[in-house]
Design a protein around this motif. Structure first.
Motif, PDB file in Angstrom:
ATOM      1  N   VAL A  77      41.417 -66.800  -5.398  1.00  0.00           N
ATOM      2  CA  VAL A  77      41.550 -65.365  -5.671  1.00  0.00           C
ATOM      3  C   VAL A  77      43.027 -65.000  -5.838  1.00  0.00           C
ATOM      4  CG1 VAL A  77      41.137 -63.049  -4.761  1.00  0.00           C
ATOM      5  CG2 VAL A  77      39.421 -64.838  -4.437  1.00  0.00           C
ATOM      6  N   ILE A  78      43.847 -65.496  -4.935  1.00  0.00           N
ATOM      7  CA  ILE A  78      45.293 -65.292  -5.009  1.00  0.00           C
ATOM      8  C   ILE A  78      45.891 -66.506  -5.711  1.00  0.00           C
ATOM      9  CG2 ILE A  78      47.430 -65.082  -3.670  1.00  0.00           C
ATOM     10  CD1 ILE A  78      45.760 -63.731  -1.462  1.00  0.00           C
ATOM     11  N   PRO A  79      46.689 -66.305  -6.769  1.00  0.00           N
ATOM     12  CA  PRO A  79      47.272 -67.442  -7.485  1.00  0.00           C
ATOM     13  C   PRO A  79      48.212 -68.229  -6.581  1.00  0.00           C
ATOM     14  CG  PRO A  79      48.247 -65.383  -8.249  1.00  0.00           C
ATOM     15  CD  PRO A  79      47.135 -65.023  -7.308  1.00  0.00           C
ATOM     16  N   SER A  80      47.986 -69.534  -6.491  1.00  0.00           N
ATOM     17  CA  SER A  80      48.766 -70.353  -5.572  1.00  0.00           C
ATOM     18  C   SER A  80      48.829 -71.794  -6.046  1.00  0.00           C
ATOM     19  CB  SER A  80      48.151 -70.290  -4.181  1.00  0.00           C
ATOM     20  OG  SER A  80      46.818 -70.744  -4.236  1.00  0.00           O
ATOM     21  N   LEU A  81      49.694 -72.557  -5.395  1.00  0.00           N
ATOM     22  CA  LEU A  81      49.843 -73.985  -5.647  1.00  0.00           C
ATOM     23  C   LEU A  81      49.788 -74.723  -4.331  1.00  0.00           C
ATOM     24  CD1 LEU A  81      52.954 -73.818  -7.996  1.00  0.00           C
ATOM     25  CD2 LEU A  81      50.595 -74.168  -8.716  1.00  0.00           C
ATOM     26  N   ARG A  82      49.183 -75.894  -4.346  1.00  0.00           N
ATOM     27  CA  ARG A  82      49.149 -76.734  -3.156  1.00  0.00           C
ATOM     28  C   ARG A  82      50.239 -77.794  -3.305  1.00  0.00           C
ATOM     29  NH1 ARG A  82      45.454 -77.143   1.437  1.00  0.00           N
ATOM     30  NH2 ARG A  82      46.223 -78.990   2.465  1.00  0.00           N
ATOM     31  N   LEU A  83      51.178 -77.820  -2.374  1.00  0.00           N
ATOM     32  CA  LEU A  83      52.252 -78.807  -2.359  1.00  0.00           C
ATOM     33  C   LEU A  83      52.097 -79.636  -1.093  1.00  0.00           C
ATOM     34  CD1 LEU A  83      55.270 -76.589  -3.474  1.00  0.00           C
ATOM     35  CD2 LEU A  83      53.867 -78.081  -4.879  1.00  0.00           C
ATOM     36  N   GLY A  84      51.476 -80.785  -1.225  1.00  0.00           N
ATOM     37  CA  GLY A  84      51.158 -81.581  -0.051  1.00  0.00           C
ATOM     38  C   GLY A  84      50.136 -80.843   0.786  1.00  0.00           C
ATOM     39  N   LYS A  85      50.486 -80.581   2.036  1.00  0.00           N
ATOM     40  CA  LYS A  85      49.597 -79.826   2.924  1.00  0.00           C
ATOM     41  C   LYS A  85      49.900 -78.336   2.912  1.00  0.00           C
ATOM     42  CE  LYS A  85      48.766 -83.549   6.171  1.00  0.00           C
ATOM     43  NZ  LYS A  85      48.795 -83.955   7.575  1.00  0.00           N
TER      44      LYS A  85
END
Length: 56
Positions: A30-38
């Motif tokens: 829903v909220i634009p995000s990126l996963r960087l590792g954990k």
């Protein structure tokens, strides 16, 4: 240089929701995000556009 990302905790504060709700919306896309590792990060420009109603 200004930071280019928000943390989930910062986004929760901006939106006035709990940390758990913000993490849920990040995980659900829903909220634009990126996963960087954990770690989840929210790109500032994408979040600001999403908040203004411009989408992700």
């Amino acid at each position: 240089m200004e930071r280019q990302t928000y943390t989930v905790d910062e986004v929760a504060g901006v939106l006035g929701v709990s940390r758990g709700v913000a993490y849920g919306q990040v995980r659900d896309g829903v909220i634009p995000s990126l996963r960087l590792g954990k770690r989840w990060v929210i790109p500032r420009a994408r979040f600001d556009a999403w908040l203004a109603g411009g989408g992700a």
